[in-house]
Enzyme design. Structure first.
Site, short mmCIF file in Angstrom:
data_model
loop_
_atom_site.label_atom_id
_atom_site.label_comp_id
_atom_site.label_asym_id
_atom_site.label_seq_id
_atom_site.Cartn_x
_atom_site.Cartn_y
_atom_site.Cartn_z
N LYS A 51 -77.93 78.27 -30.42
CA LYS A 51 -77.05 78.63 -31.45
C LYS A 51 -77.84 78.64 -32.81
O LYS A 51 -77.54 79.35 -33.68
CB LYS A 51 -75.88 77.55 -31.80
CG LYS A 51 -75.00 77.53 -30.74
CD LYS A 51 -74.16 78.67 -30.59
CE LYS A 51 -73.10 78.92 -29.64
NZ LYS A 51 -72.37 80.31 -29.51
N TYR B 154 -74.88 68.81 -25.91
CA TYR B 154 -75.06 69.97 -26.23
C TYR B 154 -76.24 70.84 -26.08
O TYR B 154 -76.50 71.91 -25.66
CB TYR B 154 -74.49 70.38 -27.85
CG TYR B 154 -73.95 71.75 -28.05
CD1 TYR B 154 -73.08 72.36 -27.42
CD2 TYR B 154 -74.73 72.56 -29.08
CE1 TYR B 154 -72.51 73.71 -27.44
CE2 TYR B 154 -74.32 73.76 -29.45
CZ TYR B 154 -72.92 74.60 -28.60
OH TYR B 154 -72.65 75.76 -28.70
P1 NAD Z 1 -64.49 81.37 -23.40
O1 NAD Z 1 -65.22 80.50 -22.23
O2 NAD Z 1 -63.11 81.37 -23.43
O3 NAD Z 1 -65.54 82.47 -24.05
C1 NAD Z 1 -66.88 82.51 -23.63
C2 NAD Z 1 -67.14 83.82 -22.95
O4 NAD Z 1 -68.37 84.21 -22.79
C3 NAD Z 1 -66.29 84.40 -21.93
O5 NAD Z 1 -65.31 85.36 -22.02
C4 NAD Z 1 -67.31 84.75 -20.81
O6 NAD Z 1 -66.74 85.65 -19.81
C5 NAD Z 1 -68.64 85.21 -21.80
N1 NAD Z 1 -69.81 85.33 -21.07
C6 NAD Z 1 -70.55 84.50 -20.71
N2 NAD Z 1 -71.54 85.04 -20.02
C7 NAD Z 1 -71.67 86.16 -20.11
C8 NAD Z 1 -72.52 87.29 -19.60
N3 NAD Z 1 -73.59 87.13 -18.91
N4 NAD Z 1 -72.04 88.71 -20.06
C9 NAD Z 1 -70.76 88.51 -20.84
N5 NAD Z 1 -69.94 87.77 -21.16
C10 NAD Z 1 -70.42 86.50 -20.70
O7 NAD Z 1 -64.98 80.05 -24.31
P2 NAD Z 1 -65.16 80.03 -26.10
O8 NAD Z 1 -65.01 78.55 -26.47
O9 NAD Z 1 -63.84 80.91 -26.52
O10 NAD Z 1 -66.47 80.73 -26.39
C11 NAD Z 1 -66.82 81.96 -27.26
C12 NAD Z 1 -67.82 81.54 -28.27
O11 NAD Z 1 -67.29 80.53 -29.19
C13 NAD Z 1 -68.92 81.02 -27.56
O12 NAD Z 1 -70.22 81.57 -28.35
C14 NAD Z 1 -68.91 79.53 -28.01
O13 NAD Z 1 -70.38 78.91 -28.14
C15 NAD Z 1 -68.38 79.56 -29.19
N6 NAD Z 1 -67.74 78.19 -29.81
C16 NAD Z 1 -66.99 77.62 -28.93
C17 NAD Z 1 -66.37 76.49 -29.62
C18 NAD Z 1 -65.56 75.67 -28.64
O14 NAD Z 1 -65.28 74.49 -28.75
N7 NAD Z 1 -64.72 76.20 -27.81
C19 NAD Z 1 -66.81 75.81 -30.82
C20 NAD Z 1 -67.57 76.68 -31.43
C21 NAD Z 1 -68.01 77.81 -30.92
C1 IMJ Z 2 -70.67 72.48 -24.76
C2 IMJ Z 2 -71.69 71.28 -24.33
C3 IMJ Z 2 -71.71 70.20 -24.81
C4 IMJ Z 2 -70.98 69.72 -25.62
C5 IMJ Z 2 -69.93 70.62 -26.20
C6 IMJ Z 2 -69.78 71.87 -25.63
N1 IMJ Z 2 -68.93 70.62 -27.25
C7 IMJ Z 2 -68.31 71.60 -27.60
C8 IMJ Z 2 -68.76 72.69 -26.56
C9 IMJ Z 2 -68.69 69.28 -27.96
C10 IMJ Z 2 -67.42 71.61 -28.50
C11 IMJ Z 2 -68.38 73.77 -26.46
N2 IMJ Z 2 -69.24 74.84 -26.97
C12 IMJ Z 2 -69.13 74.81 -28.84
C13 IMJ Z 2 -69.79 75.64 -26.68
O1 IMJ Z 2 -70.49 76.44 -27.22
C14 IMJ Z 2 -70.02 75.84 -25.06
C15 IMJ Z 2 -70.98 76.63 -24.45
C16 IMJ Z 2 -71.23 76.60 -22.94
C17 IMJ Z 2 -70.26 76.05 -22.17
C18 IMJ Z 2 -70.52 76.26 -20.86
C19 IMJ Z 2 -69.79 75.40 -19.63
C20 IMJ Z 2 -69.76 75.97 -18.08
C21 IMJ Z 2 -71.27 76.45 -18.08
N3 IMJ Z 2 -72.20 76.86 -19.01
C22 IMJ Z 2 -71.98 76.89 -20.23
N4 IMJ Z 2 -72.44 77.26 -21.12
C23 IMJ Z 2 -72.54 77.37 -22.40
O2 IMJ Z 2 -71.61 76.44 -16.70
#
Ligand code: NAD
Ligand code: IMJ
Length: 260
Positions: A165, A158
């Site tokens: 974050k 991460y």
């Molecule tokens: P997702 O890929 O569906 O959403 C990420 C969004 O970020 C996309 O809609 C993308 O278009 C947008 N984005 C990225 N760069 C951007 C930019 N320059 N301008 C506008 N939009 C931009 O994935 P998700 O998992 O739904 O992620 C949403 C949020 O949830 C993130 O903040 C992520 O860190 C957080 N989150 C995700 C998880 C997980 O496991 N998936 C867990 C905890 C928190």
């Molecule tokens: C992301 C990276 C490493 C470990 C991770 C994650 N784990 C989880 C996520 C364990 C759950 C997803 N997460 C919580 C995120 O916030 C992801 C952020 C993200 C993901 C990408 C993938 C594609 C890319 N850039 C990204 N930047 C942020 O090019």
């Protein structure tokens, strides 16, 4: 009465039907809110328009959060439809892919660090500042962002996203202090791991999901609908005294020490 009757919500971050933002938008719609969606770029426009149609809204606006002009234009555009805004959902994160693998100090660069913080933390501040004038006309406004436990614990891969974050969570507290006197609340949900686009291709994701299934008190992973329900609550008047908080929606994973 539904939780969000009469409220208007701008949701930033829908990219697919697995997006956490999509779970939140659907829950908010179900609870009576009117929804507007943004899309990051032209590639996502058509897809987001289809999602908007499912929510019975025609309001879709482009917004790349790296661009100050686009952020301002979102609210110029919204102003044509709505005289006030009650809810802002920020569900956006990005770091260059190579930052999210290997050992932290070996992978982090100045540029990667700045990009992660700009897109994943500062963008919430910038959107909030631009939303503020429209929110002043609301009777009870609130903002919501999405965090991850990597903000407060060092997690494999991460890396710099965890540091971004942590910044985002501090941002929630400072923004809550700034906006509280205007009766605008600011909160975050720290969600458990979910297989979304932002989580696909992440090394070891399967192991993270398995760990939660094995050790979280509820012995399973969380869904976008469950995150959506808590999001709807936090942005509703039932949470009118909750601000500056990070609420975990992770099946209890963050609360355990040892599980045997
Ligand atoms: P997702 O890929 O569906 O959403 C990420 C969004 O970020 C996309 O809609 C993308 O278009 C947008 N984005 C990225 N760069 C951007 C930019 N320059 N301008 C506008 N939009 C931009 O994935 P998700 O998992 O739904 O992620 C949403 C949020 O949830 C993130 O903040 C992520 O860190 C957080 N989150 C995700 C998880 C997980 O496991 N998936 C867990 C905890 C928190
Ligand atoms: C992301 C990276 C490493 C470990 C991770 C994650 N784990 C989880 C996520 C364990 C759950 C997803 N997460 C919580 C995120 O916030 C992801 C952020 C993200 C993901 C990408 C993938 C594609 C890319 N850039 C990204 N930047 C942020 O090019």
């Amino acid at each position: 009465m539904a939780l969000l009757e009469g409220k208007r919500a701008l949701v930033v971050g829908v990219a697919s039907n697995r997006s956490i933002a999509w779970g939140i938008a659907q829950a908010m719609k179900r609870e009576g809110a009117e929804i507007a969606l943004t899309y990051q770029n032209e590639k996502l426009r058509e897809r987001v328009e289809k999602f908007a149609a499912q929510l019975d809204t025609g309001i879709t606006v482009p917004c790349d959060v790296a661009d100050d002009k686009q952020i301002l234009d979102v609210f110029e555009h919204l102003d044509d439809y709505w005289d006030s805004l009650d809810i802002l959902v920020h569900s956006v994160a990005y770091a260059p892919k190579e930052q999210l693998e290997g050992e932290y100090l070996e992978s982090v660069t100045r540029e990667g660090f700045l990009t992660a913080h700009e897109i994943s933390s500062y963008s919430f501040t910038a959107l909030a500042d631009a939303a503020r004038p429209m929110m002043r006309n609301s009777k009870g406004a609130s903002m919501l962002t999405l965090s991850y436990i990597g903000a407060v614990r060092a997690m494999p891969n991460y890396n710099v996203m965890g540091v971004a974050k942590a910044s985002l969570e501090a941002n929630v507290r400072y923004m809550a202090a700034s906006l509280g006197p205007e009766n605008i609340r600011v909160n975050a949900i720290s969600a458990g791991p979910i297989r979304t686009l932002a989580a696909s291709g992440i090394k070891g994701l399967r192991e993270f999901l398995n760990q939660v299934e094995q050790y979280a008190p509820l012995r399973r992973n969380v869904t976008i609908d469950e995150v959506g329900n808590v999001g709807a609550f936090l942005c509703s008047d039932y949470a009118s005294a909750v601000t500056g908080e990070i609420t975990y929606v992770d099946c209890g994973y963050n609360t355990i020490g040892v599980s045997i």
